[in-house]
Design a protein around this motif. Structure first.
Motif, mmCIF file in Angstrom:
data_model
loop_
_atom_site.group_PDB
_atom_site.id
_atom_site.type_symbol
_atom_site.label_atom_id
_atom_site.label_comp_id
_atom_site.label_asym_id
_atom_site.label_seq_id
_atom_site.Cartn_x
_atom_site.Cartn_y
_atom_site.Cartn_z
ATOM 1 N N SER A 1 0.821 -1.213 0.000
ATOM 2 C CA SER A 1 0.000 0.000 0.000
ATOM 3 C C SER A 1 0.858 1.268 0.000
ATOM 4 O O SER A 1 0.409 2.321 -0.436
ATOM 5 C CB SER A 1 -0.951 0.004 1.205
ATOM 6 N N PHE A 2 2.118 1.162 0.467
ATOM 7 C CA PHE A 2 3.036 2.298 0.440
ATOM 8 C C PHE A 2 3.826 2.375 -0.879
ATOM 9 O O PHE A 2 4.648 3.270 -1.033
ATOM 10 C CB PHE A 2 4.009 2.227 1.610
ATOM 11 N N GLY A 3 3.577 1.431 -1.779
ATOM 12 C CA GLY A 3 4.184 1.514 -3.102
ATOM 13 C C GLY A 3 5.319 0.569 -3.379
ATOM 14 O O GLY A 3 5.941 0.640 -4.452
ATOM 15 N N ALA A 4 5.640 -0.351 -2.471
ATOM 16 C CA ALA A 4 6.713 -1.310 -2.705
ATOM 17 C C ALA A 4 6.234 -2.433 -3.617
ATOM 18 O O ALA A 4 5.033 -2.713 -3.720
ATOM 19 C CB ALA A 4 7.205 -1.897 -1.385
ATOM 20 N N SER A 5 7.183 -3.085 -4.279
ATOM 21 C CA SER A 5 6.883 -4.226 -5.135
ATOM 22 C C SER A 5 7.027 -5.497 -4.307
ATOM 23 O O SER A 5 8.144 -5.941 -4.009
ATOM 24 C CB SER A 5 7.841 -4.258 -6.332
ATOM 25 N N VAL A 6 5.898 -6.066 -3.910
ATOM 26 C CA VAL A 6 5.865 -7.212 -3.005
ATOM 27 C C VAL A 6 4.986 -8.304 -3.611
ATOM 28 O O VAL A 6 3.936 -8.011 -4.198
ATOM 29 C CB VAL A 6 5.285 -6.817 -1.625
ATOM 30 N N SER A 7 5.416 -9.533 -3.465
ATOM 31 C CA SER A 7 4.587 -10.664 -3.905
ATOM 32 C C SER A 7 4.685 -11.765 -2.852
ATOM 33 O O SER A 7 5.637 -11.817 -2.075
ATOM 34 C CB SER A 7 5.047 -11.193 -5.265
ATOM 35 N N SER A 8 3.699 -12.634 -2.844
ATOM 36 C CA SER A 8 3.703 -13.734 -1.881
ATOM 37 C C SER A 8 2.897 -14.890 -2.424
ATOM 38 O O SER A 8 2.018 -14.716 -3.282
ATOM 39 C CB SER A 8 3.137 -13.280 -0.527
ATOM 40 N N CYS A 9 3.204 -16.082 -1.930
ATOM 41 C CA CYS A 9 2.445 -17.265 -2.343
ATOM 42 C C CYS A 9 2.551 -18.326 -1.262
ATOM 43 O O CYS A 9 3.504 -18.347 -0.471
ATOM 44 C CB CYS A 9 2.948 -17.806 -3.674
ATOM 45 N N VAL A 10 1.554 -19.198 -1.220
ATOM 46 C CA VAL A 10 1.564 -20.370 -0.351
ATOM 47 C C VAL A 10 1.779 -21.586 -1.232
ATOM 48 O O VAL A 10 1.081 -21.776 -2.240
ATOM 49 C CB VAL A 10 0.254 -20.491 0.448
ATOM 50 N N HIS A 11 2.740 -22.425 -0.889
ATOM 51 C CA HIS A 11 3.101 -23.589 -1.694
ATOM 52 C C HIS A 11 2.210 -24.783 -1.333
ATOM 53 O O HIS A 11 1.577 -24.803 -0.270
ATOM 54 C CB HIS A 11 4.577 -23.930 -1.477
ATOM 55 N N PRO A 12 2.165 -25.791 -2.215
ATOM 56 C CA PRO A 12 1.308 -26.965 -1.944
ATOM 57 C C PRO A 12 1.603 -27.665 -0.627
ATOM 58 O O PRO A 12 0.712 -28.257 -0.019
ATOM 59 C CB PRO A 12 1.601 -27.892 -3.140
ATOM 60 N N ASP A 13 2.859 -27.597 -0.151
ATOM 61 C CA ASP A 13 3.193 -28.253 1.123
ATOM 62 C C ASP A 13 2.849 -27.411 2.342
ATOM 63 O O ASP A 13 3.136 -27.792 3.483
ATOM 64 C CB ASP A 13 4.670 -28.639 1.147
ATOM 65 N N GLY A 14 2.235 -26.231 2.115
ATOM 66 C CA GLY A 14 1.844 -25.363 3.216
ATOM 67 C C GLY A 14 2.862 -24.299 3.559
ATOM 68 O O GLY A 14 2.548 -23.365 4.319
ATOM 69 N N SER A 15 4.087 -24.420 3.051
ATOM 70 C CA SER A 15 5.072 -23.361 3.286
ATOM 71 C C SER A 15 4.687 -22.124 2.485
ATOM 72 O O SER A 15 3.858 -22.192 1.563
ATOM 73 C CB SER A 15 6.468 -23.841 2.897
ATOM 74 N N ALA A 16 5.287 -20.994 2.826
ATOM 75 C CA ALA A 16 4.898 -19.738 2.191
ATOM 76 C C ALA A 16 6.143 -18.902 1.910
ATOM 77 O O ALA A 16 7.094 -18.906 2.694
ATOM 78 C CB ALA A 16 3.939 -18.963 3.085
ATOM 79 N N THR A 17 6.121 -18.182 0.786
ATOM 80 C CA THR A 17 7.243 -17.328 0.401
ATOM 81 C C THR A 17 6.747 -15.913 0.138
ATOM 82 O O THR A 17 5.726 -15.721 -0.526
ATOM 83 C CB THR A 17 7.933 -17.862 -0.863
ATOM 84 N N ALA A 18 7.474 -14.941 0.679
ATOM 85 C CA ALA A 18 7.205 -13.527 0.409
ATOM 86 C C ALA A 18 8.460 -12.916 -0.200
ATOM 87 O O ALA A 18 9.577 -13.230 0.227
ATOM 88 C CB ALA A 18 6.835 -12.787 1.694
ATOM 89 N N CYS A 19 8.273 -12.065 -1.212
ATOM 90 C CA CYS A 19 9.393 -11.462 -1.931
ATOM 91 C C CYS A 19 9.205 -9.946 -1.996
ATOM 92 O O CYS A 19 8.080 -9.456 -2.089
ATOM 93 C CB CYS A 19 9.476 -11.985 -3.373
ATOM 94 N N VAL A 20 10.331 -9.214 -1.974
ATOM 95 C CA VAL A 20 10.304 -7.773 -2.156
ATOM 96 C C VAL A 20 11.460 -7.365 -3.055
ATOM 97 O O VAL A 20 12.547 -7.964 -2.993
ATOM 98 C CB VAL A 20 10.377 -7.034 -0.795
ATOM 99 N N LEU A 21 11.225 -6.365 -3.887
ATOM 100 C CA LEU A 21 12.271 -5.805 -4.732
ATOM 101 C C LEU A 21 12.791 -4.519 -4.099
ATOM 102 O O LEU A 21 12.061 -3.837 -3.373
ATOM 103 C CB LEU A 21 11.726 -5.510 -6.133
ATOM 104 N N PRO A 22 14.072 -4.168 -4.356
ATOM 105 C CA PRO A 22 14.568 -2.894 -3.838
ATOM 106 C C PRO A 22 13.711 -1.752 -4.330
ATOM 107 O O PRO A 22 13.089 -1.823 -5.389
ATOM 108 C CB PRO A 22 15.993 -2.820 -4.394
#
Length: 434
Positions: free
Chosen positions: A203-224
């Motif tokens: 919401s502050f304008g950063a490039s962020v993505s996230s996903c939940v994997h089939p095994d239940g683990s989760a990954t969040a990513c951010v760009l500079p």
């Protein structure tokens, strides 16, 4: 030491607006401080922990105006913070300490973070490891993996960090440092922890993505990021604070409480799911979404509860509510098992020990385990002295237990509730008849 006497209640009725969400209040000040422009925060939680965050950013050169109805943060931009002239005192706030470390790792100046005795005994290696892998130089001054921390920043590089625990504080520290890193920064955790940082960064304008994997683990990513940009934020009511009044409404006979404007972020709402699994009479009203955060009014009525199992991916969504869930379990019919919750050991107290000690003192049948507890509910509880050990969630959880115990209870060191809910006891008095 302050002592609060709690008498049994005949019923609890009325409406309540609980304080703003602690996690979101912290993050709003932090991101507002490193954004360009003025961030206006309404329904901010003015508890001791969040005030520690304000204090730290003021020492970093950010003008922050705390008015009666809102907080104004006059942001300095991503690279506008200045070196503090003194140690940054984070008080009792683990959230402040761990998250601000991610931001400070990306600055051009060194500094030292320290808190009170309780804070300085909590593990910080979990954030030091990934931040140092990114190129920061963070050391424990005492050599024990705890604060005080000396942060000597270096050029940061994006990494993919495989977190051994599902922790929003670890994830947030890494993502905030990732704003200053070269290349993408990502965090994978065993299950999805609360995602307030990802939502607010976006919401502050950063490039962020996230996903939940089939095994239940989760990954969040951010760009500079070159810059973040200020925005207005209305902080939803804290579900962790709402939980105590929800529990009061469920446990005290003939009760009906409407808890208004409660945050229902799915990564935080495990408490409600467990209550419903236990047979709770809960109704959601006026559901809305603002800034990616879901809210609703919750109507609670007295209910007959039964035991359940609380484990696995549910745990990160309700870790702060386990003390009050244990209280509910003590009054429920049948057995409740709480496991996969070893994280309880590194909170303000070892909450496996403090919950077990106090429930047993009230007459509950409870057995601690390495990663949780087993509670055989249905035994009548009696009033006693409750040792909070300066843990706000223990004090509030056992104030609710005292409402349906036989005889009065004394909450020792009750002032600790000011960390997250300064008006807790007055609101409890207003709603619950003695």
């Amino acid at each position: 030491m302050s002592v609060r006497i709690i008498q049994p209640s005949h019923n609890c009725k009325g409406e309540i607006l609980v304080p703003g969400d602690k996690s979101i209040s912290h993050r709003a000040v932090m991101l507002g401080s490193v954004a360009k422009g003025t961030t206006r925060i309404s329904h901010f939680l003015s508890g001791a922990d969040c005030l520690s965050t304000i204090s730290c950013f003021r020492k970093l050169g950010v003008a922050i105006e705390a008015k009666k109805d809102q907080v104004l943060v006059y942001g300095k931009g991503l690279h506008g913070l200045r070196a503090p002239k003194e140690i940054l005192d984070t008080g009792n706030s683990g959230t402040t300490t761990r998250l601000i470390s991610g931001i400070l790792a990306g600055q051009s100046f060194p500094c030292v973070l320290s808190g009170d005795d309780s804070l300085n005994s909590r593990p910080m290696g979990r954030i030091m490891t990934p931040l140092n892998q990114m190129g920061a130089h963070i050391t424990s001054i005492g050599g024990n993996g705890c604060a005080p921390l000396r942060i000597e920043p270096g050029p940061l590089q994006g990494i993919h960090y495989q977190s051994p625990v599902a922790s929003a504080q670890v994830k947030s520290a890494v993502l905030l440092a990732g704003l200053y890193a070269s290349g993408e920064t990502s965090v994978t955790e065993p299950s999805l922890s609360r995602n307030h940082t990802e939502l607010m960064l976006k919401s502050f304008g950063a490039s962020v993505s996230s996903c939940v994997h089939p095994d239940g683990s989760a990954t969040a990513c951010v760009l500079p990021c070159e810059e973040l940009y200020a925005r207005d934020i209305r902080v939803p009511g804290d579900i962790s604070s709402a939980a105590y009044f929800i529990a009061a409404g469920l446990l005290v006979p003939d009760s009906e409480i409407l808890v208004k404007h409660v945050g229902l972020n799915p990564t935080r709402a495990g408490f409600l799911k467990v209550c419903q699994d236990m047979g709770a009479d809960l109704t959601l009203l006026n559901q809305t979404t603002q800034g990616g955060e879901m809210t609703a009014d919750i109507l609670v009525c007295g209910s007959s509860l039964h035991g359940t199992v609380i484990e696995g991916s549910l745990i990160p969504t309700l870790i702060d509510e386990i003390p009050i869930l244990a209280v509910l379990a003590a009054f429920a019919d049948g057995k409740t098992i709480i496991r996969d919750a070893a994280e309880l050991k590194v909170k303000e107290t070892n909450r496996i020990d403090t919950v077990t000690e106090n429930l047993a003192a009230m007459g509950a049948d409870i057995t601690p385990t390495d990663d949780g507890m087993i509670i055989r509910g249905g035994r009548p509880l009696h009033g006693t002295d409750i040792h909070s050990y300066l843990d706000h969630r223990i004090a509030m959880a056992f104030a609710i237990a005292a409402l349906t115990a036989d005889g009065s209870s004394s909450i020792l060191d009750s002032q600790c509730v000011d960390v997250s809910y300064p008006g807790f006891f007055s609101e409890l008095e207003r709603l619950c008849e003695r």
